[in-house]
Design a protein around this motif. Structure first.
Motif, mmCIF file in Angstrom:
data_model
loop_
_atom_site.group_PDB
_atom_site.id
_atom_site.type_symbol
_atom_site.label_atom_id
_atom_site.label_comp_id
_atom_site.label_asym_id
_atom_site.label_seq_id
_atom_site.Cartn_x
_atom_site.Cartn_y
_atom_site.Cartn_z
ATOM 1 N N CYS A 159 -53.205 -9.005 33.176
ATOM 2 C CA CYS A 159 -52.817 -10.421 33.186
ATOM 3 C C CYS A 159 -53.146 -10.945 34.582
ATOM 4 O O CYS A 159 -52.318 -10.897 35.488
ATOM 5 C CB CYS A 159 -51.338 -10.581 32.846
ATOM 6 N N LYS A 160 -54.356 -11.402 34.761
ATOM 7 C CA LYS A 160 -54.923 -11.696 36.076
ATOM 8 C C LYS A 160 -54.296 -12.894 36.785
ATOM 9 O O LYS A 160 -54.443 -13.034 37.984
ATOM 10 C CB LYS A 160 -56.435 -11.926 35.968
ATOM 11 N N LYS A 161 -53.607 -13.780 36.070
ATOM 12 C CA LYS A 161 -52.989 -14.952 36.697
ATOM 13 C C LYS A 161 -51.476 -14.797 36.867
ATOM 14 O O LYS A 161 -50.830 -15.637 37.472
ATOM 15 C CB LYS A 161 -53.310 -16.210 35.904
ATOM 16 N N LEU A 162 -50.926 -13.721 36.345
ATOM 17 C CA LEU A 162 -49.483 -13.489 36.425
ATOM 18 C C LEU A 162 -49.065 -13.267 37.880
ATOM 19 O O LEU A 162 -49.570 -12.362 38.539
ATOM 20 C CB LEU A 162 -49.113 -12.274 35.577
ATOM 21 N N THR A 163 -48.163 -14.126 38.386
ATOM 22 C CA THR A 163 -47.736 -14.017 39.784
ATOM 23 C C THR A 163 -46.281 -13.585 39.934
ATOM 24 O O THR A 163 -45.926 -12.948 40.919
ATOM 25 C CB THR A 163 -47.920 -15.351 40.545
#
Length: 98
Positions: free
Chosen positions: A25-29
């Motif tokens: 999940c590359k945008k999960l911050t």
């Protein structure tokens, strides 16, 4: 992996974050786990390259050593002397007492 998810809160009714649940999940911050979650499984947050913070409650008693592999910007936030703090220190992941 998911393409748009930026933040997630996992309710306490979920006992386990399963194998590869949030893989890539590359945008999960930001992740917040609520009281009741007990286990973070193998590769649960694998290669979440934007993940900066996870809030881990005292109910978590088991964190697999590879749960956060590839999530290099991560800071673990939890109570002092918790399973999460021990995991963070053992794996050289920054820790903040909440």
């Amino acid at each position: 992996g998911c393409k748009k998810l930026k933040a997630v809160s996992i309710p306490g009714g979920v006992r386990k974050i399963s194998y590869r649940a949030f893989e890539e999940c590359k945008k999960l911050t930001t992740v917040t786990l609520c009281d009741g979650v007990e286990t973070i499984d193998n590769l649960a947050f694998y290669d979440c390259t934007a993940l900066k913070a996870i809030f881990i409650p005292k109910t978590v008693k088991e964190i697999d050593k590879s749960s956060f592999s590839g999530s290099d910007k991560l800071t673990i936030k939890a109570i002092e002397n918790s399973c999460a703090e021990k995991f963070a220190k053992k794996n050289r992941i920054p820790f903040v007492a909440e």
